[in-house]
Design a protein around this motif. Structure first.
Motif, mmCIF file in Angstrom:
data_model
loop_
_atom_site.group_PDB
_atom_site.id
_atom_site.type_symbol
_atom_site.label_atom_id
_atom_site.label_comp_id
_atom_site.label_asym_id
_atom_site.label_seq_id
_atom_site.Cartn_x
_atom_site.Cartn_y
_atom_site.Cartn_z
ATOM 1 N N GLU A 12 0.762 -1.287 0.477
ATOM 2 C CA GLU A 12 0.406 0.456 0.136
ATOM 3 C C GLU A 12 1.080 1.470 -0.004
ATOM 4 N N VAL A 13 0.785 2.306 -0.766
ATOM 5 C CA VAL A 13 1.282 3.395 -1.174
ATOM 6 C C VAL A 13 0.101 4.706 -0.316
ATOM 7 N N LYS A 14 0.611 5.172 0.349
ATOM 8 C CA LYS A 14 -0.566 5.889 1.585
ATOM 9 C C LYS A 14 0.300 7.749 1.258
ATOM 10 N N PRO A 15 0.450 8.378 0.666
ATOM 11 C CA PRO A 15 0.007 9.915 0.395
ATOM 12 C C PRO A 15 -0.431 10.374 1.068
ATOM 13 N N LEU A 20 -3.393 5.142 -2.082
ATOM 14 C CA LEU A 20 -3.140 5.461 -3.517
ATOM 15 C C LEU A 20 -3.933 4.056 -4.288
ATOM 16 N N ALA A 21 -3.909 4.393 -5.293
ATOM 17 C CA ALA A 21 -4.556 3.202 -5.996
ATOM 18 C C ALA A 21 -3.087 2.819 -7.388
ATOM 19 N N ARG A 22 -3.405 1.286 -7.361
ATOM 20 C CA ARG A 22 -2.050 1.472 -7.554
ATOM 21 C C ARG A 22 -1.853 1.650 -9.741
ATOM 22 N N ALA A 23 -3.086 1.806 -10.507
ATOM 23 C CA ALA A 23 -2.486 2.575 -10.979
ATOM 24 C C ALA A 23 -2.100 4.306 -11.652
ATOM 25 N N SER A 24 -1.967 4.586 -10.366
ATOM 26 C CA SER A 24 -1.229 5.983 -9.984
ATOM 27 C C SER A 24 0.197 5.833 -9.352
ATOM 28 N N TRP A 25 0.284 4.942 -9.278
ATOM 29 C CA TRP A 25 1.987 4.276 -8.620
ATOM 30 C C TRP A 25 2.943 5.254 -9.776
ATOM 31 N N GLY A 26 3.662 6.129 -9.123
ATOM 32 C CA GLY A 26 5.366 5.993 -10.324
ATOM 33 C C GLY A 26 4.613 7.256 -11.206
ATOM 34 N N LYS A 27 3.536 7.593 -11.082
ATOM 35 C CA LYS A 27 2.685 8.832 -11.885
ATOM 36 C C LYS A 27 2.625 10.688 -11.217
ATOM 37 N N PRO A 28 2.520 11.259 -11.720
ATOM 38 C CA PRO A 28 3.070 12.911 -10.582
ATOM 39 C C PRO A 28 1.010 13.299 -9.858
ATOM 40 N N LEU A 29 1.678 13.320 -8.525
ATOM 41 C CA LEU A 29 0.494 13.526 -8.310
ATOM 42 C C LEU A 29 0.463 14.928 -8.033
ATOM 43 N N ILE A 39 3.612 7.211 3.200
ATOM 44 C CA ILE A 39 4.212 6.032 3.789
ATOM 45 C C ILE A 39 3.858 5.034 3.145
ATOM 46 N N VAL A 40 4.688 3.565 3.127
ATOM 47 C CA VAL A 40 3.905 2.267 2.170
ATOM 48 C C VAL A 40 4.241 0.860 3.422
#
Length: 73
Positions: A12-15, A20-29, A39-40
């Motif tokens: 889980e990736v939590k800004p 954060l949805a997996r589809a958004s990982w690695g993309k600018p926020l 938090i990861v």
């Protein structure tokens, strides 16, 4: 995000504490200027946290995730 991190079961990736949805990982926020915490987590691994300050008019802030350490947090 490194492939070996992204492939961890239950990752889980939590800004700012929000998942954060997996589809958004690695993309600018888009985030508001100010202090933020990323938090990861993954079962069986230590929680990783990174504090970041975003300033108006500055270049984007990149956060690189390391491989998570085995253990519990």
């Amino acid at each position: 995000m490194p492939k070996d991190v992204a492939s961890l079961d239950g990752l889980e990736v939590k800004p700012d504490g929000r998942p954060l949805a997996r589809a958004s990982w690695g993309k600018p926020l888009d985030v508001e200027p100010g202090d933020h915490v990323l938090i990861v987590t993954a079962p069986g691994y230590r929680t990783w946290e990174k504090s970041v300050t975003v300033t108006v008019g500055k270049s984007p802030v990149a956060v690189l995730l390391p491989m998570l350490e085995r253990g519990t947090s």
